[in-house]
Design a protein around this motif. Structure first.
Motif, short mmCIF file in Angstrom:
data_model
loop_
_atom_site.label_atom_id
_atom_site.label_comp_id
_atom_site.label_asym_id
_atom_site.label_seq_id
_atom_site.Cartn_x
_atom_site.Cartn_y
_atom_site.Cartn_z
N GLN A 396 0.83 -1.20 0.00
CA GLN A 396 0.00 0.00 0.00
C GLN A 396 0.87 1.26 0.00
O GLN A 396 0.57 2.24 -0.70
CB GLN A 396 -0.92 0.00 1.23
CG GLN A 396 -1.93 -1.14 1.27
CD GLN A 396 -2.93 -1.04 0.13
OE1 GLN A 396 -2.76 -1.72 -0.91
NE2 GLN A 396 -3.94 -0.22 0.28
N LEU A 397 1.93 1.21 0.76
CA LEU A 397 2.83 2.36 0.84
C LEU A 397 3.50 2.61 -0.51
O LEU A 397 3.59 3.75 -0.98
CB LEU A 397 3.87 2.11 1.93
CG LEU A 397 4.82 3.24 2.32
CD1 LEU A 397 4.05 4.46 2.79
CD2 LEU A 397 5.78 2.77 3.41
N ALA A 398 3.93 1.52 -1.15
CA ALA A 398 4.62 1.66 -2.43
C ALA A 398 3.68 2.16 -3.53
O ALA A 398 4.13 2.78 -4.50
CB ALA A 398 5.23 0.32 -2.84
N ALA A 399 2.37 1.87 -3.38
CA ALA A 399 1.40 2.25 -4.41
C ALA A 399 0.96 3.70 -4.30
O ALA A 399 0.25 4.21 -5.19
CB ALA A 399 0.17 1.34 -4.33
N LEU A 400 1.36 4.40 -3.24
CA LEU A 400 0.96 5.80 -3.10
C LEU A 400 1.60 6.64 -4.21
O LEU A 400 2.75 6.42 -4.59
CB LEU A 400 1.40 6.35 -1.75
CG LEU A 400 0.65 5.84 -0.51
CD1 LEU A 400 1.29 6.40 0.76
CD2 LEU A 400 -0.82 6.25 -0.57
N PRO A 401 0.87 7.61 -4.73
CA PRO A 401 1.45 8.49 -5.75
C PRO A 401 2.48 9.42 -5.13
O PRO A 401 2.57 9.53 -3.90
CB PRO A 401 0.24 9.28 -6.26
CG PRO A 401 -0.72 9.27 -5.11
CD PRO A 401 -0.54 7.94 -4.43
N PRO A 402 3.28 10.08 -5.93
CA PRO A 402 4.25 11.03 -5.37
C PRO A 402 3.54 12.11 -4.56
O PRO A 402 2.34 12.34 -4.72
CB PRO A 402 4.93 11.62 -6.62
CG PRO A 402 4.69 10.60 -7.69
CD PRO A 402 3.36 9.98 -7.39
N SER A 403 4.28 12.74 -3.72
CA SER A 403 3.70 13.81 -2.89
C SER A 403 3.04 14.86 -3.76
O SER A 403 3.49 15.17 -4.87
CB SER A 403 4.81 14.46 -2.04
OG SER A 403 5.39 13.50 -1.18
N HIS A 404 1.93 15.43 -3.22
CA HIS A 404 1.17 16.48 -3.89
C HIS A 404 0.58 15.97 -5.20
O HIS A 404 0.45 16.72 -6.17
CB HIS A 404 2.04 17.72 -4.15
CG HIS A 404 2.77 18.18 -2.93
ND1 HIS A 404 2.14 18.57 -1.78
CD2 HIS A 404 4.12 18.26 -2.68
CE1 HIS A 404 3.05 18.90 -0.88
NE2 HIS A 404 4.26 18.72 -1.38
N GLY A 405 0.18 14.68 -5.24
CA GLY A 405 -0.45 14.14 -6.42
C GLY A 405 -1.88 14.63 -6.54
O GLY A 405 -2.35 15.46 -5.76
#
Length: 410
Positions: A396-405
């Protein structure tokens, strides 16, 4: 032939072992003797049946062999107590009501509230379920010698405290039944979170046994329904690599319809007493809502939240409060759910990884990526490294988009 013999013996032991052990404990007063005699009977069957052929009733053959073995040992002891016990064994008739009482006595004695909780769990698995000491030790991540000592201390406690080997009197039965159910559900949950979940299977078998022995016990039947609903999802809870699959991503076409139908029947039977619903009935109703929804999007959260309200009124629990907050988020919006999570007593739930994991999920759905990342990291610090929970959280952590997505819609 050897394969058929082994299968017949295993089937008979699975069905009747608790009854055989319980009967011998009642008649001899010796827990170790009872277990040893049943094991001796099984070993004798594996030697005798390949030549003589399978008996008409393997379970009856094993029962007689175990009883005869107990007689032989008692004769050698040459004490007055042994003679009295021998006479009881010789005079004992195989009555179903006696067998029922023996099994119930065994379960209630193993789960007596005077025993430490870890001892209750271990003794139930050893004596009622028939797991060996090494299997129990492996399930609870302790050494075999540690588990052996735990079992020994528990049996000594039964003797030293003169814990009666009986079904509790009527005035204590409801309270003691709740304690038994708590032990069995603890056993189930210990195995439910693992891909190899033999403990969950044993718990299901023991709850079935208790519900059969106590047909008027609504909460026993309710716990059976709850476990059946959860077992119906067994094939979809982990992927081929052994990683957790959240419920909303599970393939509902692979949920077991037979187990789910049985769960619905047990739940209906448990609701006919006219008494207020107990906590297991309410949890089973929540599970039924999930099981009946054709898709995750169709989950009736409007019905689930009031059930959690009733559950918290009947049996306040920080875990139930956490689950209610999650349900509120899916019913009323993720921002509302996040507020409900933030309102929980975090001190009580400190160390419980599902609280930061739930916050992370709602933050992810709200598009608050940085906060979600921090919450996932908080959850990861609270789980065993390398376990299925840790692997899920890392995915789940790896699937997060880059910051400010891009902010995801609710």
């Amino acid at each position: 032939m050897a394969g058929a013999v082994a299968a017949a013996a295993a089937s008979a032991v699975a069905a009747e072992r608790a009854g055989m052990v319980a009967s011998l404990i009642r008649l001899t007063g010796d827990w170790e003797l009872a277990e040893d005699c049943v094991q001796d009977a099984v070993e004798k069957a594996l030697r005798h049946w390949p030549e003589a052929g399978l008996p008409r009733s393997p379970a009856a053959w094993l029962t007689t062999a175990a009883r005869n073995r107990a007689l032989d040992i008692l004769r050698r002891r040459r004490t007055e107590w042994a003679k009295l016990s021998e006479r009881a064994l010789l005079d004992e008739a195989a009555h179903s009501e006696t067998d029922r009482d023996d099994r119930l006595s065994l379960i209630f004695t193993c789960c007596h509230p005077a025993l430490p909780l870890d001892g209750r769990v271990a003794l139930t698995l050893k004596t009622v379920a028939g797991l060996n000491t090494a299997q129990i030790a492996d399930a609870f991540l302790v050494s075999e010698s540690t588990m052996s000592q735990r079992l020994l201390r528990t049996k000594r406690k039964i003797s030293n405290a003169a814990i009666p080997y009986r079904v509790p009197p009527d005035e204590l039965l409801a309270e003691r039944t709740d304690g038994v159910l708590a032990v069995l559900y603890l056993v189930f949950n210990a195995g439910y979170g693992q891909p190899e979940d033999r403990l969950a299977d044993e718990a299901l078998r023991l709850v079935r046994l208790l519900a059969d022995l106590m047909p008027a016990a609504d909460e026993a039947r309710s716990l059976l329904a709850l476990i059946l609903f959860q077992r119906a999802r067994r094939a979809t809870r982990f992927d081929a690599a052994g990683d957790l699959v959240p419920m909303e991503e599970q393939d509902r076409a692979r949920w077991d319809p037979v187990l789910a139908a049985e769960a619905h029947r047990e739940l209906r039977r448990a609701a006919h007493s006219g008494r207020p619903p107990g906590p297991y009935w309410l949890q089973a109703r929540i599970a039924a809502c999930h099981a009946s929804a054709p898709s995750a999007q169709a989950t009736p959260w409007h019905a689930i939240v009031p059930l959690y309200d009733a559950l918290l009124a009947a049996q306040p629990s920080p875990v139930a409060a956490l689950n209610r907050a999650v349900a509120v988020g899916f019913r009323d919006g993720f921002a509302t759910g996040l507020s409900a999570l933030d309102a929980l007593d975090t001190g009580v739930l400190a160390g419980y990884h599902l609280l930061p994991a739930a916050r992370a999920d709602f933050l992810r759905r709200l598009g608050r990526t940085d906060a979600a990342r921090a919450a996932y990291q908080d959850a990861l610090r609270l789980v065993a490294e390398g376990g299925p929970e840790a692997r899920f959280l890392r995915r789940q952590l790896a699937a997060l988009p880059p910051s400010h997505g891009v902010v995801r819609p609710c």
